[in-house]
Design an enzyme around this catalytic site. Structure first.
Site, PDB file in Angstrom:
ATOM      1  N   ASP A  44       0.823  -1.194   0.000  1.00 20.68           N
ATOM      2  CA  ASP A  44       0.000   0.000   0.000  1.00 20.68           C
ATOM      3  C   ASP A  44       0.863   1.253   0.000  1.00 20.68           C
ATOM      4  OD1 ASP A  44      -2.297   1.611   0.234  1.00 20.68           O
ATOM      5  OD2 ASP A  44      -3.285   0.037   1.368  1.00 20.68           O
ATOM      6  N   THR A  45       0.218   2.348   0.306  1.00 23.96           N
ATOM      7  CA  THR A  45       0.813   3.667   0.278  1.00 23.96           C
ATOM      8  C   THR A  45       2.148   3.750   1.010  1.00 23.96           C
ATOM      9  OG1 THR A  45      -1.460   4.430   0.417  1.00 23.96           O
ATOM     10  CG2 THR A  45       0.250   6.078   0.745  1.00 23.96           C
TER      11      THR A  45
END
Length: 386
Positions: free
Chosen positions: A224-225
């Site tokens: 993810d981010t």
């Protein structure tokens, strides 16, 4: 569970990424490249925003992260990235959303921030702080940020497309199976299309009618981010975040990484803020957007007990948020830097007060990779929180 570490430092860099799998930390963060490069910038007197941008560029270039050219692909097999940065000293903000064709989206966000600090454009026009899509790409190229060369492997897209097709097939099979059960309540036998074995519909048991639901979140390669928070030797803070968004997202979708108060937040000490704070978030963009989590964490950490404040914010403003009341699972993670100048007897000392820096993190996801380093450290410290 939340974690807390406290440091006395002049320069400090923290980075994070939420992940659904166990990844080799040294490989994932490429720490021998990321931290020294950014720390060197800070030691040379670079701005906190320049250092946090340098750190994120290294993460965007990593093949292990869902950011930059390693990003997830959308339904059309294209990369569309979100990124933002905030300067705690000026409170200026720069962001891009659904940006394609640029290798390092955070560099465009930083350039937007810098250009915004120069004042109005010709004819009194206000400079943009947030651009999306083709407009963001054209602005970046016009300001000297090179476009990346076209053409890259669609292998990742094909794999993700196959997962989507499989998920849709399983969902269809489940719906059809439920319909057959309802039409055979009198004890007739139904055949499971998944396993091909008969089972009784009126005995209350699942028998052979078991379908394993497939979720894109279960993919062992899903990351993810990425984000970072920094404090420089003058005590100025900065935060940044970058993301390729959800796998197989609809073209044009923009997540929290591009939105003000949602992906990152940075604010120096002021009249109403006794502490400087820098925050970077990660997780499900839709959840983070609806709760404005980065800003919420920054405001909450102006109280004395930072650890308790973060715990209560994650519980009351995120997990228990009324804006997410209908969500089955709330997914998010946050790293927070808090700093202040402190001196027992400042009037008797000729030296600048010591900069106290606290680093905290919390997440509701299965795991979260965290790394941190100060100018006094010989090497970065890393953790995989589960």
């Amino acid at each position: 569970m939340p974690g807390i570490r406290t440091y006395f430092a002049t320069n400090l860099i923290m980075q994070k990424s939420v992940t659904k799998c166990s990844v080799g930390i040294s490989d994932f963060f490429k720490l021998h490249q990321i931290y020294p490069h950014a720390i060197e910038k800070l030691q040379a007197g670079a701005l906190a925003t320049d250092a946090v941008t340098a750190a994120l560029i290294e993460l965007e270039d990593s093949p292990f992260t869902n950011a930059g050219m390693g990003s997830n692909l959308n339904l059309l097999g294209e990369i569309e990235c979100d990124a933002s940065i905030m300067d705690g000293k000026s409170l200026n903000f720069g962001a891009v959303g659904a940006l394609s064709g640029i290798k390092n989206p955070v560099s465009v966000a930083n350039r937007l921030l810098c250009e915004g600090q120069k004042g109005k454009l010709s004819a009194g026009r206000i400079p943009p702080c947030f651009l999306v899509g083709e407009g963001a790409f054209r602005w970046a190229v016009d300001h000297g940020i090179p476009a990346c060369p076209p053409g890259f492997s669609l292998a990742a897209f094909k794999r993700n497309k196959r997962k989507l097709e499989l998920a849709e097939k399983v969902e269809t099979d489940l719906i059809q199976l439920k319909k057959r059960r309802q039409s055979n309540e009198k004890g007739s036998r139904v055949m499971c299309r998944t396993c091909g074995r008969p089972s009784k519909a009126n005995d209350g048991s699942r028998g052979g009618d078991q379908i394993e639901l497939y979720s894109l979140e279960n993919d062992s390669g899903t990351l993810d981010t990425v984000g970072a928070v920094v404090v420089d030797q003058e005590g100025n803070v900065a935060a940044a975040v970058s993301s390729g968004g959800l796998a197989l997202k609809h073209p044009g979708r923009v997540g929290q990484a591009a939105l003000y108060g949602c992906g990152c937040w940075a604010e120096n000490t002021g009249a109403h803020t006794p502490y400087s704070t820098a925050v970077s978030t990660s997780g499900c963009g839709e959840h983070l957007v609806r709760t404005i989590l980065a800003r919420e964490c920054s405001c909450a950490l102006q109280t004395e007990d930072a650890h308790q404040a973060l715990l209560e914010t994650m519980q009351n403003k995120f997990i228990g948020s009324p804006f997410l009341a209908n969500e089955d699972g709330v997914l998010g993670g946050v790293i927070v830097l808090r700093s202040c100048r402190c001196s027992a007897e400042p009037e008797l000392s000729q030296e600048k007060p010591t900069l106290l820096v606290e680093f905290l993190w919390s997440h509701t996801t299965e795991s979260m990779c965290v790394g941190y380093m100060s100018a006094q450290d010989g090497k970065a410290k890393v953790r995989l929180e589960e």
